[in-house]
Write a protein that holds these residues in place. Structure first.
Motif, PDB file in Angstrom:
ATOM      1  N   TYR A 139       0.813  -1.226   0.000  1.00 28.86           N
ATOM      2  CA  TYR A 139       0.000   0.000   0.000  1.00 28.86           C
ATOM      3  C   TYR A 139       0.841   1.268   0.000  1.00 28.86           C
ATOM      4  O   TYR A 139       0.603   2.192  -0.796  1.00 28.86           O
ATOM      5  CB  TYR A 139      -0.954  -0.005   1.184  1.00 28.86           C
ATOM      6  N   ASP A 140       1.836   1.350   0.865  1.00 29.05           N
ATOM      7  CA  ASP A 140       2.658   2.562   0.952  1.00 29.05           C
ATOM      8  C   ASP A 140       3.606   2.712  -0.235  1.00 29.05           C
ATOM      9  O   ASP A 140       4.235   3.768  -0.403  1.00 29.05           O
ATOM     10  CB  ASP A 140       3.460   2.561   2.262  1.00 29.05           C
ATOM     11  N   LYS A 141       3.730   1.668  -1.058  1.00 26.88           N
ATOM     12  CA  LYS A 141       4.625   1.714  -2.229  1.00 26.88           C
ATOM     13  C   LYS A 141       3.832   1.654  -3.531  1.00 26.88           C
ATOM     14  O   LYS A 141       4.379   1.337  -4.584  1.00 26.88           O
ATOM     15  CB  LYS A 141       5.607   0.539  -2.180  1.00 26.88           C
ATOM     16  N   ARG A 142       2.523   1.953  -3.457  1.00 25.10           N
ATOM     17  CA  ARG A 142       1.652   1.742  -4.608  1.00 25.10           C
ATOM     18  C   ARG A 142       2.030   2.575  -5.830  1.00 25.10           C
ATOM     19  O   ARG A 142       1.784   2.158  -6.957  1.00 25.10           O
ATOM     20  CB  ARG A 142       0.187   2.001  -4.225  1.00 25.10           C
ATOM     21  N   HIS A 143       2.625   3.744  -5.610  1.00 26.71           N
ATOM     22  CA  HIS A 143       3.019   4.583  -6.748  1.00 26.71           C
ATOM     23  C   HIS A 143       4.389   4.189  -7.298  1.00 26.71           C
ATOM     24  O   HIS A 143       4.714   4.513  -8.432  1.00 26.71           O
ATOM     25  CB  HIS A 143       3.046   6.058  -6.328  1.00 26.71           C
ATOM     26  N   ILE A 144       5.147   3.476  -6.499  1.00 27.67           N
ATOM     27  CA  ILE A 144       6.476   3.018  -6.935  1.00 27.67           C
ATOM     28  C   ILE A 144       6.365   1.667  -7.634  1.00 27.67           C
ATOM     29  O   ILE A 144       6.923   1.458  -8.714  1.00 27.67           O
ATOM     30  CB  ILE A 144       7.434   2.911  -5.723  1.00 27.67           C
ATOM     31  N   LYS A 145       5.638   0.735  -7.006  1.00 28.30           N
ATOM     32  CA  LYS A 145       5.467  -0.604  -7.566  1.00 28.30           C
ATOM     33  C   LYS A 145       4.084  -0.710  -8.215  1.00 28.30           C
ATOM     34  O   LYS A 145       3.252  -1.526  -7.822  1.00 28.30           O
ATOM     35  CB  LYS A 145       5.634  -1.663  -6.478  1.00 28.30           C
ATOM     36  N   SER A 146       3.857   0.122  -9.223  1.00 24.63           N
ATOM     37  CA  SER A 146       2.533   0.198  -9.844  1.00 24.63           C
ATOM     38  C   SER A 146       2.128  -1.107 -10.529  1.00 24.63           C
ATOM     39  O   SER A 146       0.962  -1.486 -10.493  1.00 24.63           O
ATOM     40  CB  SER A 146       2.476   1.359 -10.838  1.00 24.63           C
ATOM     41  N   ALA A 147       3.061  -1.815 -11.145  1.00 23.53           N
ATOM     42  CA  ALA A 147       2.734  -3.078 -11.825  1.00 23.53           C
ATOM     43  C   ALA A 147       2.223  -4.097 -10.810  1.00 23.53           C
ATOM     44  O   ALA A 147       1.200  -4.770 -11.039  1.00 23.53           O
ATOM     45  CB  ALA A 147       3.956  -3.616 -12.561  1.00 23.53           C
ATOM     46  N   SER A 148       2.921  -4.227  -9.695  1.00 26.17           N
ATOM     47  CA  SER A 148       2.502  -5.160  -8.644  1.00 26.17           C
ATOM     48  C   SER A 148       1.164  -4.742  -8.052  1.00 26.17           C
ATOM     49  O   SER A 148       0.299  -5.583  -7.768  1.00 26.17           O
ATOM     50  CB  SER A 148       3.562  -5.216  -7.536  1.00 26.17           C
ATOM     51  N   LEU A 307      -3.351  -1.493  11.065  1.00 30.78           N
ATOM     52  CA  LEU A 307      -1.954  -1.942  11.008  1.00 30.78           C
ATOM     53  C   LEU A 307      -1.087  -1.033  10.129  1.00 30.78           C
ATOM     54  O   LEU A 307       0.137  -1.012  10.284  1.00 30.78           O
ATOM     55  CB  LEU A 307      -1.888  -3.381  10.502  1.00 30.78           C
ATOM     56  N   LEU A 308      -1.715  -0.296   9.228  1.00 27.54           N
ATOM     57  CA  LEU A 308      -0.968   0.663   8.415  1.00 27.54           C
ATOM     58  C   LEU A 308      -0.573   1.893   9.229  1.00 27.54           C
ATOM     59  O   LEU A 308       0.290   2.670   8.820  1.00 27.54           O
ATOM     60  CB  LEU A 308      -1.794   1.093   7.199  1.00 27.54           C
ATOM     61  N   ASN A 309      -1.222   2.073  10.379  1.00 24.72           N
ATOM     62  CA  ASN A 309      -0.893   3.190  11.263  1.00 24.72           C
ATOM     63  C   ASN A 309       0.493   2.969  11.870  1.00 24.72           C
ATOM     64  O   ASN A 309       0.864   1.867  12.261  1.00 24.72           O
ATOM     65  CB  ASN A 309      -1.934   3.292  12.373  1.00 24.72           C
ATOM     66  N   LYS A 310       1.267   4.023  11.950  1.00 28.02           N
ATOM     67  CA  LYS A 310       2.637   3.914  12.466  1.00 28.02           C
ATOM     68  C   LYS A 310       2.886   4.926  13.583  1.00 28.02           C
ATOM     69  O   LYS A 310       2.315   6.014  13.609  1.00 28.02           O
ATOM     70  CB  LYS A 310       3.648   4.164  11.339  1.00 28.02           C
ATOM     71  N   ASN A 311       3.776   4.507  14.518  1.00 31.56           N
ATOM     72  CA  ASN A 311       4.341   5.411  15.536  1.00 31.56           C
ATOM     73  C   ASN A 311       3.301   6.053  16.457  1.00 31.56           C
ATOM     74  O   ASN A 311       3.332   7.243  16.719  1.00 31.56           O
ATOM     75  CB  ASN A 311       5.164   6.516  14.858  1.00 31.56           C
ATOM     76  N   ASN A 312       2.372   5.252  16.946  1.00 31.62           N
ATOM     77  CA  ASN A 312       1.440   5.742  17.958  1.00 31.62           C
ATOM     78  C   ASN A 312       1.292   4.654  19.017  1.00 31.62           C
ATOM     79  O   ASN A 312       0.655   3.637  18.787  1.00 31.62           O
ATOM     80  CB  ASN A 312       0.088   6.083  17.346  1.00 31.62           C
ATOM     81  N   LYS A 313       1.917   4.849  20.157  1.00 24.51           N
ATOM     82  CA  LYS A 313       2.004   3.824  21.191  1.00 24.51           C
ATOM     83  C   LYS A 313       0.632   3.394  21.718  1.00 24.51           C
ATOM     84  O   LYS A 313       0.382   2.214  21.945  1.00 24.51           O
ATOM     85  CB  LYS A 313       2.867   4.325  22.354  1.00 24.51           C
ATOM     86  N   ILE A 314      -0.252   4.358  21.933  1.00 28.55           N
ATOM     87  CA  ILE A 314      -1.581   4.029  22.473  1.00 28.55           C
ATOM     88  C   ILE A 314      -2.329   3.123  21.499  1.00 28.55           C
ATOM     89  O   ILE A 314      -2.918   2.104  21.894  1.00 28.55           O
ATOM     90  CB  ILE A 314      -2.385   5.320  22.744  1.00 28.55           C
ATOM     91  N   ILE A 315      -2.297   3.484  20.222  1.00 27.66           N
ATOM     92  CA  ILE A 315      -2.975   2.673  19.204  1.00 27.66           C
ATOM     93  C   ILE A 315      -2.351   1.283  19.120  1.00 27.66           C
ATOM     94  O   ILE A 315      -3.048   0.282  18.991  1.00 27.66           O
ATOM     95  CB  ILE A 315      -2.942   3.376  17.835  1.00 27.66           C
ATOM     96  N   GLU A 316      -1.032   1.218  19.232  1.00 28.86           N
ATOM     97  CA  GLU A 316      -0.336  -0.077  19.173  1.00 28.86           C
ATOM     98  C   GLU A 316      -0.742  -0.977  20.336  1.00 28.86           C
ATOM     99  O   GLU A 316      -0.991  -2.173  20.160  1.00 28.86           O
ATOM    100  CB  GLU A 316       1.169   0.142  19.183  1.00 28.86           C
ATOM    101  N   ILE A 317      -0.823  -0.420  21.534  1.00 29.52           N
ATOM    102  CA  ILE A 317      -1.206  -1.198  22.723  1.00 29.52           C
ATOM    103  C   ILE A 317      -2.648  -1.692  22.605  1.00 29.52           C
ATOM    104  O   ILE A 317      -2.947  -2.861  22.867  1.00 29.52           O
ATOM    105  CB  ILE A 317      -1.021  -0.346  24.004  1.00 29.52           C
ATOM    106  N   LEU A 318      -3.544  -0.777  22.204  1.00 25.60           N
ATOM    107  CA  LEU A 318      -4.950  -1.152  22.053  1.00 25.60           C
ATOM    108  C   LEU A 318      -5.138  -2.180  20.940  1.00 25.60           C
ATOM    109  O   LEU A 318      -5.992  -3.071  21.041  1.00 25.60           O
ATOM    110  CB  LEU A 318      -5.795   0.090  21.766  1.00 25.60           C
ATOM    111  N   THR A 319      -4.341  -2.080  19.892  1.00 29.08           N
ATOM    112  CA  THR A 319      -4.405  -3.060  18.802  1.00 29.08           C
ATOM    113  C   THR A 319      -4.039  -4.442  19.300  1.00 29.08           C
ATOM    114  O   THR A 319      -4.688  -5.437  18.948  1.00 29.08           O
ATOM    115  CB  THR A 319      -3.456  -2.650  17.648  1.00 29.08           C
ATOM    116  N   VAL A 320      -3.023  -4.537  20.119  1.00 29.75           N
ATOM    117  CA  VAL A 320      -2.617  -5.826  20.701  1.00 29.75           C
ATOM    118  C   VAL A 320      -3.750  -6.402  21.551  1.00 29.75           C
ATOM    119  O   VAL A 320      -4.041  -7.600  21.489  1.00 29.75           O
ATOM    120  CB  VAL A 320      -1.329  -5.673  21.540  1.00 29.75           C
TER     121      VAL A 320
END
Length: 477
Positions: A139-148, A307-320
């Motif tokens: 997803y985060d590389k969709r413009h780079i790996k357009s064929a895939s 899971l695409l969310n990054k660098n948020n400790k509260i969200i990471e803990i609640l996700t677990v």
């Protein structure tokens, strides 16, 4: 400890595969699994694509895959090996091709929808798990790996109707981003234009294949009152059960998942495609159909966005915490699978096979779910069914019999000149009062006696979604 830290990915993957095979050994396929198997077994590739697909309502990628495995001699009772193989590949992608936190990588594969609903139960939704795991890595590389990325969109659209919606949302988001980029730098991405044309052609072909036939039989949710639909969907999402603890567990898992999603969107992590997917899935649940296995698609959309969310400790803990709750639900479902019957089809098929000269006798089936019995026979044994698979058509002779039993009609209206079939086989299904009324009508007639009855229960989270038992009646001589 160092060994575990270094090799946890391969250990998780091996554990997932082995546990899937163990739990899958106890699983008995149900009617939806049987339907795909029978179409794959009995129909040609041409008919599967250009005839059956329009009645089934989704592009037949799954059925074609099943057909390949049948050609290699796979036994029907092990159909779940196909879905397990697909989900194992999906977990490989998740473990090795994404930058998700290790604790999440250890827990996520063993959550309910991933391990049980779309892995043990062999349906086309296993392909959606694979599609979403690839999406998570791309997803985060969709413009780079357009064929895939465009290959992923084409693959996703061929899985199911839901896959077409998901693919369309992702494609729309990419086009909007490319248009905004063009307005800024005035450069046309020729690869994206070429891939877009190819993807649109694939969409058009799928629409052509799936275009509904005039006689298509399909019950739509929008035909029911909104209040009834809302309560029905709420019951499905919360997996209502009489066990208070399990009910609390079901509800709290949904509540925590909703809280985490809210926090993700609040922290400026909104993603256009996921917003569209969530909206369209909810509309689909309300207007078209809301089965238990459809709820899991919404879960996949939400969990991948989280899971695409990054660098948020509260969200990471609640996700677990959310994942641990869904892992507990998975353990309960697996326990029920090992100790109970997912379907009563195999037992009924074994009983019918023991009836002397049953192949020479009339067996009339009533209800779609009786389809689950037929894969245990080399041919169609239902005299009122043209093919072994169920045809979702208003011209279906079996449907005529179903309506006949449900409505207040005289026996001789349907069975001309008193030529009653020797055996009547009906489904014992708890989602509607129709099956109860059919049973009562048969028994009130005094023409048939109960011959054999089996029980089955489709396990869902920490409860069950519906029953799948069968009742066989014999004509009184």
């Amino acid at each position: 400890m160092r060994f575990l830290k270094k090799n946890y990915k391969i250990l998780v993957l091996i554990s997932f595969a082995l546990m899937s095979l163990i739990i899958g050994y106890f699983h008995e396929p149900w009617s939806d699994e049987a339907q795909s198997w029978l179409i794959a077994r009995d129909q040609t590739v041409k008919d599967i694509i250009f005839f059956n697909a329009s009645y089934e309502g989704c592009f037949p990628l799954w059925i074609l895959i099943v057909k390949v495995f049948i050609s290699f001699g796979l036994n029907y009772e092990y159909i779940n090996i196909i879905s397990t193989l697909i989900v194992v590949i999906a977990m490989y992608v998740f473990l090795y091709k994404t930058d998700i936190k290790p604790v999440v990588k250890v827990i996520f594969p063993f959550t309910f929808f991933i391990f049980y609903q779309y892995n043990i139960i062999a349906r086309n939704y296993s392909l959606l798990v694979l599609a979403f795991m690839i999406l998570l890595s791309l997803y985060d590389k969709r413009h780079i790996k357009s064929a895939s990325y465009f290959t992923l969109l084409a693959f996703t659209s061929m899985i199911s109707f839901h896959g077409m919606l998901i693919s369309g949302c992702l494609f729309f988001e990419l086009l909007v981003e490319e248009i905004l980029k063009f307005k800024k730098d005035k450069n046309i991405n020729k690869k994206v234009v070429l891939f877009s044309i190819g993807l649109i052609l694939i969409y058009l072909f799928e629409i052509y294949v799936l275009f509904p036939r005039q006689e298509l039989l399909m019950a739509m949710n929008f035909e029911e009152p909104f209040k009834d639909n809302f309560l029905h969907i709420l019951v499905k999402i919360c997996a209502v059960t009489t066990n208070s603890f399990f009910l609390f567990l079901n509800i709290i898992s949904v509540v925590f998942l909703s809280i985490v999603l809210f926090l993700v969107k609040k922290h400026n992590q909104n993603r256009m495609a996921f917003n569209l997917m969530e909206i369209l899935m909810i509309i689909q649940l309300f207007l078209i159909r809301a089965a238990s296995h459809h709820i899991g698609i919404l879960f996949l959309i939400i969990i991948v966005e989280i899971l695409l969310n990054k660098n948020n400790k509260i969200i990471e803990i609640l996700t677990v915490i959310v994942l641990v709750l869904y892992m507990i639900l998975n353990v309960i479902a697996c326990f029920n699978e090992v100790n109970g019957n997912y379907s009563g089809a195999k037992e009924m098929a074994q009983y019918i096979k023991q009836i002397e000269d049953f192949e020479k006798e009339d067996v009339y089936a009533v209800g779609y779910k009786t389809t689950a019995i037929l894969p245990y026979f080399e041919r169609n044994i239902f005299d009122n069914r043209k093919d072994a698979y169920y045809l979702w058509s208003s011209d279906n002779l079996e449907l005529s019999l179903y309506v006949y039993f449900y409505e207040n009609m005289n026996y001789d209206t349907f069975f001309k000149e008193g030529k009653y079939p020797k055996y009547l086989l009906i489904q014992n299904h708890n989602l509607t009062n129709k099956d109860k009324k059919i049973r009562e009508k048969i028994e009130r007639s005094k023409l048939y006696q109960l011959k054999y009855e089996t029980e089955g229960e489709n396990f869902y989270k920490a409860s069950s979604s519906e029953t799948e038992g069968y009742i066989l009646y014999e004509l009184i001589k």
